[in-house]
Design a protein around this motif. Sequence first.
Motif, PDB file in Angstrom:
ATOM      1  N   ASP A  37       6.086   4.209   1.084  1.00 49.15           N
ATOM      2  CA  ASP A  37       5.125   3.231   0.547  1.00 49.15           C
ATOM      3  C   ASP A  37       5.674   1.806   0.554  1.00 49.15           C
ATOM      4  O   ASP A  37       4.980   0.877   0.118  1.00 49.15           O
ATOM      5  N   ILE A  38       6.893   1.619   1.017  1.00 50.34           N
ATOM      6  CA  ILE A  38       7.484   0.282   1.014  1.00 50.34           C
ATOM      7  C   ILE A  38       7.025  -0.467   2.263  1.00 50.34           C
ATOM      8  O   ILE A  38       7.350  -0.086   3.394  1.00 50.34           O
ATOM      9  N   THR A  39       6.255  -1.503   2.045  1.00 53.19           N
ATOM     10  CA  THR A  39       5.794  -2.361   3.135  1.00 53.19           C
ATOM     11  C   THR A  39       5.975  -3.814   2.714  1.00 53.19           C
ATOM     12  O   THR A  39       6.093  -4.127   1.531  1.00 53.19           O
ATOM     13  N   GLY A  40       5.991  -4.684   3.695  1.00 52.59           N
ATOM     14  CA  GLY A  40       6.130  -6.104   3.389  1.00 52.59           C
ATOM     15  C   GLY A  40       4.945  -6.686   2.664  1.00 52.59           C
ATOM     16  O   GLY A  40       5.022  -7.772   2.078  1.00 52.59           O
ATOM     17  N   GLU A  41       3.825  -5.953   2.685  1.00 54.06           N
ATOM     18  CA  GLU A  41       2.599  -6.451   2.065  1.00 54.06           C
ATOM     19  C   GLU A  41       2.510  -6.124   0.586  1.00 54.06           C
ATOM     20  O   GLU A  41       1.586  -6.578  -0.090  1.00 54.06           O
TER      21      GLU A  41
END
Length: 437
Positions: free
Chosen positions: A305-309
């Motif tokens: 679930d780690i995204t830049g967004e």
Amino acid sequence: MRVAYNILFVLFFWLSAPWYFLKMWRRGDWRAGFGQRFALYGPEIKATLIKAILGQRPVIWLHAVSVGEVGVCLQLLRALEPGLPAFQFVVSTTTSTGMGELRRRLPPHIQPIYYPADFPGVVRRTLNTIRPRAIILVEAELWPNLLWQAQNRAIPLFLVNARLSERSSKNYGRFSLLFRPIFSKFRAVGCQQADDAERLIALGFSAEAVRTVGNMKFDAAQPEARPGLDVPGLLRQIGVHPNAKLLVAGSTHAGEEAFLAEMLPRLRRRVPELFLILVPRHFERAKEAGQELAARGIPFVYRSDITGEKPFAPGQLQCLLVNSTGELKFFYEQAALVFVGKSLTAEGGQNPIEPAALGKAMVFGPNMQNFKAVAGAFLAERAALQVQDAAGLEQALAELLGDDRRRSEMGARALEVVRQNLGATTRTVRLITERLN
């Protein structure tokens, strides 16, 4: 004996098939290459093998059951190739996670395949396609039909990095009429320990074929010069302070995540900068582990679930739950302290050599049966702590997290144990090349 085995195998296969299919479905990526399990190979694999045949390059087939054996297999392969330049190598695995590792780490000229189901016809088609000059099995996956047919075709069989617990030895002993004639035909066996060699000889392996060479997992744990995961960058992205103390719980099993979730708030009261990185042994269990964390109010995020967004505030999270494969070593590299899983609530234990090779202090539970000699070596040099229960684990973690000097000394001793045990791969290569020639 063969007829009886094949009747029982068919019955067992179909009775257990629903459970195995469910397991593969949960792990995902099971469709790709599924037909290979029944000797149905695509044009790319056939082209590689035909090219080897036309070029008169005999094939050596290596087999690694899953992720743990894949690391050893790749280490062996890198050492074998320079000395056997005229050979084509094929590497098989049983699990989808093992296949994922092979696809990521094998050089493009070496073909990964799935190990065939042990039906006589499937094994026959596999051997007709691969036409191996030799078969090398890493640690242990001894299926009778493959071994029978290989022996009928005079294909040399090798077993490397072999280990055998007392329990497994007794289980094989119950079926000595089946296995003893097969075992006696192995060309060479490289064992981890003298005790393993004695048990294997007692089961029917030739004393002339068996040699104690050490544990190749010490060699396989050496850091590789390959691009890795940027763990510090990943942690910054989710708001973890650069000076946080990282407790990495690696290859955990059911029950261990619950214990860690329960003790985390108490540990953080003593070590406020503590951050937990939880890596279940099977990534499909991540949801179950997440439920244990959520039930105890631990703020966490899944690795996927780690995204830049999606920004996270500093200090918002207390735990990263890793639901990916092949990344544990990169998290170990950043650890202040390591808990080795499958040692507290399940039997067997997981590999303590990986964190030790990175100079990390580590703690494990009472159940390290699959790594008994290795764990004993670390404990003898005060390079690890072994606890008996969850209460002992919490106490050990609290003491070590609060003592930077002690952790550093333990890590240095662990690294020294690894260095003292290097060289098994070189000895194994020498054994294979001697007996192959």
